[in-house]
Design a protein around this motif. Sequence first.
Motif, short mmCIF file in Angstrom:
data_model
loop_
_atom_site.label_atom_id
_atom_site.label_comp_id
_atom_site.label_asym_id
_atom_site.label_seq_id
_atom_site.Cartn_x
_atom_site.Cartn_y
_atom_site.Cartn_z
N ALA A 35 4.84 -18.07 5.64
CA ALA A 35 4.70 -16.96 5.05
C ALA A 35 3.36 -16.00 5.49
CB ALA A 35 3.69 -17.66 3.40
N THR A 39 4.40 -9.79 4.41
CA THR A 39 3.75 -8.82 3.29
C THR A 39 4.20 -9.13 2.02
OG1 THR A 39 5.69 -7.26 3.28
CG2 THR A 39 3.86 -7.19 4.93
N THR A 40 5.13 -9.81 1.81
CA THR A 40 6.05 -10.52 0.07
C THR A 40 4.79 -11.61 0.33
OG1 THR A 40 7.46 -11.95 1.04
CG2 THR A 40 7.50 -9.39 0.50
N THR A 41 5.25 -12.14 -1.38
CA THR A 41 3.85 -12.65 -1.99
C THR A 41 4.30 -14.11 -0.79
OG1 THR A 41 5.62 -13.49 -3.59
CG2 THR A 41 3.79 -12.07 -4.11
N ARG A 42 3.56 -15.35 -1.24
CA ARG A 42 4.00 -16.98 -0.99
C ARG A 42 4.86 -17.12 -1.78
NH1 ARG A 42 1.04 -21.24 1.41
NH2 ARG A 42 1.74 -22.75 0.63
N ILE A 43 4.97 -17.30 -3.05
CA ILE A 43 5.89 -17.36 -3.39
C ILE A 43 8.01 -17.06 -3.61
CG2 ILE A 43 7.31 -17.45 -6.35
CD1 ILE A 43 4.18 -17.31 -6.81
#
Length: 132
Positions: A35, A39-43
């Motif tokens: 993750a 750059t995106t969220t962990r979700i």
Amino acid sequence: MDDMGPVFDALGSATRRRILDIVKDDPGCSVGSVAAEFTTTRIAVMRHIRMLEETQLLVSHKDGRKRRLYHNPTPIQLIYDRWTTEYSSLWAGRMVDVKYRVEGKHTGSQDDPTNEAGLEDSDKGPHRGRVA
């Protein structure tokens, strides 16, 4: 039954292909380390990982509080085997023919430079194709 559709769907995403590359290069890496590469969220990354697990392209093992990720090449190998094996053998055979021709070891008569590799004398002339 054709169960390769989900594998193609999973491989259709650049993000999921990148996740596979990360895990392949670092077997046993954690979900958190994967993750951290995005750059995106962990979700969002975990959703991609879940899809890769559902298609068995990734396998995870619990290690205490961490999940360790491993690449499973089997689904990709099944795709490869289904569509490329017959073509590979065809081209491998052709490359052997090219090698022999280049080296002057073609299967035709050495005395007849017009005889192409693989043609027997009975395959030429007015009686071509006839069985003796």
